[in-house]
Design an enzyme around this catalytic site. Sequence first.
Site, PDB file in Angstrom:
ATOM      1  N   SER A   1      -9.972 -35.848  64.135  1.00 35.49           N
ATOM      2  CA  SER A   1     -11.149 -36.710  64.085  1.00 35.49           C
ATOM      3  C   SER A   1     -12.426 -35.914  63.861  1.00 35.49           C
ATOM      4  O   SER A   1     -12.651 -34.884  64.498  1.00 35.49           O
ATOM      5  CB  SER A   1     -11.271 -37.506  65.389  1.00 35.49           C
ATOM      6  OG  SER A   1     -10.217 -38.428  65.522  1.00 35.49           O
TER       7      SER A   1
ATOM      8  N   ASN B   1      -3.084 -34.969  64.211  1.00 36.98           N
ATOM      9  CA  ASN B   1      -3.357 -35.794  65.377  1.00 36.98           C
ATOM     10  C   ASN B   1      -4.731 -36.451  65.262  1.00 36.98           C
ATOM     11  O   ASN B   1      -5.712 -35.800  64.925  1.00 36.98           O
ATOM     12  CB  ASN B   1      -3.311 -34.946  66.651  1.00 36.98           C
ATOM     13  CG  ASN B   1      -1.905 -34.570  67.047  1.00 36.98           C
ATOM     14  OD1 ASN B   1      -0.978 -34.603  66.235  1.00 36.98           O
ATOM     15  ND2 ASN B   1      -1.729 -34.197  68.300  1.00 36.98           N
TER      16      ASN B   1
ATOM     17  N   GLY C   1      -6.939 -32.247  66.633  1.00 36.41           N
ATOM     18  CA  GLY C   1      -8.378 -32.381  66.453  1.00 36.41           C
ATOM     19  C   GLY C   1      -8.757 -32.845  65.064  1.00 36.41           C
ATOM     20  O   GLY C   1      -9.701 -32.332  64.463  1.00 36.41           O
TER      21      GLY C   1
ATOM     22  N   THR D   1     -10.118 -39.927  68.420  1.00 39.76           N
ATOM     23  CA  THR D   1     -11.516 -40.344  68.509  1.00 39.76           C
ATOM     24  C   THR D   1     -11.936 -41.238  67.351  1.00 39.76           C
ATOM     25  O   THR D   1     -12.553 -42.295  67.550  1.00 39.76           O
ATOM     26  CB  THR D   1     -12.441 -39.113  68.579  1.00 39.76           C
ATOM     27  OG1 THR D   1     -12.076 -38.327  69.715  1.00 39.76           O
ATOM     28  CG2 THR D   1     -13.893 -39.537  68.714  1.00 39.76           C
TER      29      THR D   1
ATOM     30  N   ASP E   1       2.861 -28.030  75.743  1.00 39.84           N
ATOM     31  CA  ASP E   1       1.601 -27.321  75.551  1.00 39.84           C
ATOM     32  C   ASP E   1       1.413 -26.263  76.636  1.00 39.84           C
ATOM     33  O   ASP E   1       1.079 -26.567  77.775  1.00 39.84           O
ATOM     34  CB  ASP E   1       0.432 -28.310  75.576  1.00 39.84           C
ATOM     35  CG  ASP E   1      -0.897 -27.635  75.235  1.00 39.84           C
ATOM     36  OD1 ASP E   1      -0.916 -26.403  75.072  1.00 39.84           O
ATOM     37  OD2 ASP E   1      -1.913 -28.354  75.134  1.00 39.84           O
TER      38      ASP E   1
ATOM     39  N   ASP F   1       2.265 -36.218  73.754  1.00 36.80           N
ATOM     40  CA  ASP F   1       1.170 -35.374  73.298  1.00 36.80           C
ATOM     41  C   ASP F   1       0.667 -34.504  74.450  1.00 36.80           C
ATOM     42  O   ASP F   1       0.406 -34.995  75.547  1.00 36.80           O
ATOM     43  CB  ASP F   1       0.030 -36.266  72.772  1.00 36.80           C
ATOM     44  CG  ASP F   1      -1.050 -35.480  72.056  1.00 36.80           C
ATOM     45  OD1 ASP F   1      -0.745 -34.399  71.524  1.00 36.80           O
ATOM     46  OD2 ASP F   1      -2.199 -35.961  72.032  1.00 36.80           O
ATOM     47  N   HIS F   2       0.535 -33.216  74.209  1.00 34.46           N
ATOM     48  CA  HIS F   2       0.018 -32.262  75.195  1.00 34.46           C
ATOM     49  C   HIS F   2       0.719 -32.368  76.562  1.00 34.46           C
ATOM     50  O   HIS F   2       0.080 -32.539  77.596  1.00 34.46           O
ATOM     51  CB  HIS F   2      -1.494 -32.445  75.382  1.00 34.46           C
ATOM     52  CG  HIS F   2      -2.287 -31.975  74.206  1.00 34.46           C
ATOM     53  ND1 HIS F   2      -2.418 -30.638  73.872  1.00 34.46           N
ATOM     54  CD2 HIS F   2      -2.967 -32.672  73.257  1.00 34.46           C
ATOM     55  CE1 HIS F   2      -3.161 -30.535  72.774  1.00 34.46           C
ATOM     56  NE2 HIS F   2      -3.489 -31.744  72.373  1.00 34.46           N
TER      57      HIS F   2
END
Length: 274
Positions: free
Chosen positions: A206, A225, A204, A228, A101, A79-80
Site C-alpha cells: 500500500s 501484500n 507493504g 491500508t 515471521d 500473515d505475520h
Amino acid sequence: MLVSMKEILVKAKEGGYGVTAPNIDNETTLRAAIEAAEELNAPMILDVGYSANPDIVFFGRMCEQFAKEAKVPVCINLDHGMDYEHAIWAIRAGFTSIMVDRSVLPYEENIKEVADLVKVAHAVGVTVEAELGHVGQGAQYDVDRDAALTDPAQAKDYVEKTGIDCLAVAIGTAHGAYVGEPYLDFDRLAEIAKTVSVPLVLHGGSGTGDENLARATREGINKVNLATDLYTAGGDSVYDNEGPGFAVVPTFKEGYKNKLKHYIKLFNQDNKAW
C-alpha cells in the site's frame, strides 16, 4: 477451489506475474476479495492476521468454506505468524499456508525456528512463507527503510537451510502509510531473484505506487501484500456515500473490492485462474 499458496505462486513465478494478497478480517472483506477474484478470473491469496478476528478457528472455517466454493483457486494464509502456537492454530483452522515471521531474530535463530515449523507444515501439505531482512513501518520510513534490507547472498543460504516455499524480502517498502517518498532497490531485487529459486513476496504494498509495484511484479515479485490501500478505499467510499445508513457495509465492500480489482489488473493476475 481451495489450494495451497505454493500452487498459486509457482504458476505466478513461471508466468512472470504477481498475485494480490489482501488482508481480510471479517465476512465483508472475505466476500469482497473472492468476488474480485471471480469477476476477473484470478487466483487469490487471503491474508489473515492471527489477531485480526476474535476467533481464528471460526473465521478460518468460514474462509475455508468460501474458498472451497469459489470458482477460482483460493489460498488462506496466516500473515505475520509471530508465535509457534499461532501457526498451529492456523493449520488447525484450515489455513493452507502460514507465514512464519522471525525477521527480528538473529539469523541462526530465525533459521532454526522457521525450519522447525516447515517440518510441521509440510507434513500436512501447508505452504510456508518466511521473511529475511525486515520490512518496517511507513510512519518511520526514514529510519526503517535501510535498517534491514535483504542480503541476496544470505537469501540463498536461508532458503536452502529453512526449506521454505516462498521468501518475503525487504527492498525498500514499509507497512502502513509512508512518511516520505517510497523508493525500491530494484537492483537488490534482481540479485535476489537470480540467487534464490522460490517465489518472492513483497510486504507493504500500500502506498508504494502503481509504477513501483507493476515493475516489481515484472522483475521477480510474485505475491504483494495489501491492506491500508484497500481499507482506505472502502472507508472513502462510505464517506462519499449519501445513501441510507444501512448501505454502509455494502458501500465499504464495493470500495474495497474495486481497489483490489485495480491491483489484480496491475499485476497481470487477471485471467490466470485454472
